[in-house]
Design a protein around this motif. Sequence first.
Motif, mmCIF file in Angstrom:
data_model
loop_
_atom_site.group_PDB
_atom_site.id
_atom_site.type_symbol
_atom_site.label_atom_id
_atom_site.label_comp_id
_atom_site.label_asym_id
_atom_site.label_seq_id
_atom_site.Cartn_x
_atom_site.Cartn_y
_atom_site.Cartn_z
ATOM 1 N N GLN A 1 33.877 52.057 14.147
ATOM 2 C CA GLN A 1 35.290 52.046 13.629
ATOM 3 C C GLN A 1 36.298 51.057 14.687
ATOM 4 N N LYS A 2 37.382 50.917 14.191
ATOM 5 C CA LYS A 2 38.243 49.722 14.900
ATOM 6 C C LYS A 2 38.896 50.370 16.339
ATOM 7 N N ALA A 3 38.874 51.596 16.275
ATOM 8 C CA ALA A 3 39.621 52.165 17.704
ATOM 9 C C ALA A 3 38.792 51.740 19.072
ATOM 10 N N PHE A 4 37.613 51.359 18.837
ATOM 11 C CA PHE A 4 36.530 51.076 20.035
ATOM 12 C C PHE A 4 36.791 49.818 20.605
ATOM 13 N N ASP A 5 37.634 49.089 20.034
ATOM 14 C CA ASP A 5 38.060 47.783 20.627
ATOM 15 C C ASP A 5 39.268 47.931 21.531
ATOM 16 N N ALA A 6 39.715 48.779 21.624
ATOM 17 C CA ALA A 6 41.119 48.844 22.428
ATOM 18 C C ALA A 6 41.366 49.984 23.273
ATOM 19 N N ALA A 7 42.375 49.993 24.103
ATOM 20 C CA ALA A 7 42.633 51.313 25.015
ATOM 21 C C ALA A 7 42.714 52.085 24.134
#
Length: 192
Positions: A16-22
């Motif tokens: 999932q995309k969440a793991f690329d950002a704070a």
Amino acid sequence: MPTIPQNAALISIDMQKAFDAAPWPRRWNDKVDENGLALLAAWRAAGRPLIHVRHDSVEPNSTLRPGAPGNAFRPGFGPRPGEALVTKSVNAAFIGTDLDLRLRRLGIDTVVLFGISTDMCVSTSVRVGANLGLRVILVEDACDCFDLADGAGGTIPAREIHRAHVATLRYEFATVMRTVEVLDALGVAEPV
């Protein structure tokens, strides 16, 4: 080299995309997407069973909650028509879901797992799957995890966390393979 039964299911966990950002800390495996996409392409080409797992957090401020941009799959990792999607709200893909039932109904006793993060949702899913009597194969270089605080003012590098968890899983819960080994076992000469 370990063999992979024809009906083994590939299970992609929390890509999932969440793991690329704070607020998520630094990850270490810059090949996780490339390797995961190669596995998906090979599995699809072979017509083998494929299940996607997505973390739908019940925490209101989570970057993984339904409706948040981070809940979406990373590019290329979402299910295609006819591919199963299992949603979970805890670390194990088997807890509070119908994953085990789906596998049993399909006569699947071997699962091949990869995803984010090695030490949390992937490790927990490997352990629970093995405890349920499944043969589990972990694709170590298609997993990733984060740097974590050690509780004493320092940081444990993600690569070391990954290494320790893979060693533990290899010791008791899973056969550990690399992407190229899985592709070879499927008869794919080159990464797709």
